[in-house]
Design an enzyme around this catalytic site. Sequence first.
Site, short mmCIF file in Angstrom:
data_model
loop_
_atom_site.label_atom_id
_atom_site.label_comp_id
_atom_site.label_asym_id
_atom_site.label_seq_id
_atom_site.Cartn_x
_atom_site.Cartn_y
_atom_site.Cartn_z
N TYR A 157 11.01 0.91 -4.83
CA TYR A 157 11.17 -0.19 -3.88
C TYR A 157 9.84 -0.52 -3.20
O TYR A 157 9.37 -1.67 -3.20
CB TYR A 157 12.21 0.14 -2.81
CG TYR A 157 12.05 -0.67 -1.54
CD1 TYR A 157 12.15 -2.05 -1.58
CD2 TYR A 157 11.75 -0.06 -0.33
CE1 TYR A 157 11.97 -2.81 -0.42
CE2 TYR A 157 11.57 -0.81 0.82
CZ TYR A 157 11.68 -2.18 0.77
OH TYR A 157 11.50 -2.92 1.92
N ASP A 178 6.57 -1.18 6.22
CA ASP A 178 5.65 -0.05 6.39
C ASP A 178 5.68 0.91 5.21
O ASP A 178 4.75 1.70 5.01
CB ASP A 178 5.94 0.70 7.70
CG ASP A 178 7.36 1.22 7.82
OD1 ASP A 178 8.17 1.06 6.89
OD2 ASP A 178 7.69 1.80 8.89
N GLU A 179 6.73 0.85 4.40
CA GLU A 179 6.88 1.81 3.31
C GLU A 179 5.79 1.68 2.24
O GLU A 179 5.59 2.60 1.44
CB GLU A 179 8.26 1.69 2.68
CG GLU A 179 9.37 2.03 3.64
CD GLU A 179 10.73 2.17 2.98
OE1 GLU A 179 10.80 2.72 1.87
OE2 GLU A 179 11.73 1.71 3.57
#
Length: 331
Positions: free
Chosen positions: A155, A132-133
Amino acid sequence: MSSPSRVLITGGAGFIGSHYVRTLVSGGYAAFAEAEVVVLDLLTYAGNEANLAPVAGSPQLRFVRGDIRDTDLVAKLMVGTDVVVHFAAESHVDRSITGAADFVSTNVAGTQVLLQGALDAGVTTFVQVSTDEVYGSIDEGSWTEETPIAPNSPYSAAKAGGDLLARSYHRTYGMDVRITRCTNNYGPYHFPEKVVPLFITNLLDGLPVPLYGDGGNVRDWLHVDDHCRGIQLVAERGRPGEIYHIGGGTELTNRELTTLLLEATGRDESFIRPVADRLGHDRRYSLDDTKIRAELGYAPATDFATGLADTVRWYRENRAWWEPLRARAAL
């Protein structure tokens, strides 16, 4: 999907990948029960062959230590493979902030090597496991699969790059590529630098826990078993080219999570050590998982209270697994 004869699982010695492997090899996914299972893992700091110990003796399982960026190795492993489930990734946000290059190399370039190898070998289905990031941060409401991605950390940007490549291989070459995006995972065999295992192991050892900022950052928590079951549903019955959200349904602030972990380990708030907030710390993540529920019948089966209690118990009973990892990582 007909039953595959061989499944290649990248990152299968990591936290989530190894849970998927242990479940598959133990017969937990009936549609893949007869498949040969090949695990490709470089065994970097978070990869641990001990995570596969419960199924290591299975004739169904073959472990290959290697790099997803190794074009020749990947090409060999793709021959005869029907399904790829791609877990392998550099995944710790804090590490990406201090050293982004490995994240780009593994999560973007490594994913491209796998996609090309799968395309060249005629692999039937490729499942890209994501996060979800990639969407950034959301103050209210929830993201759908149609929300534009807007990652905020090296990331998440690298994971988004891998997702975009996966999408491009579907659109350009017609590959059956399916993408999953999940919320925060917890459960056993989780490398003890991530917040839940770090806090549990610190508290079991009578050490304080570092709480970022005001503790108000919100995450949705998903048991690793539910996550892997969602991935399996997508691998079996998902639609080519589609994205599927896998949620847990338990949104907590980091402070609320910390309080629950203090209670579970018999500690009090004196063990909280406030620390400076993470650079670019996303305030809240929230996925709308209506699509996977409606299309594939997914629903989380592990309620958070039970799952967290089981996780704390596992770390309490498995010091021989996590103590060497903490020592090696100087946690």
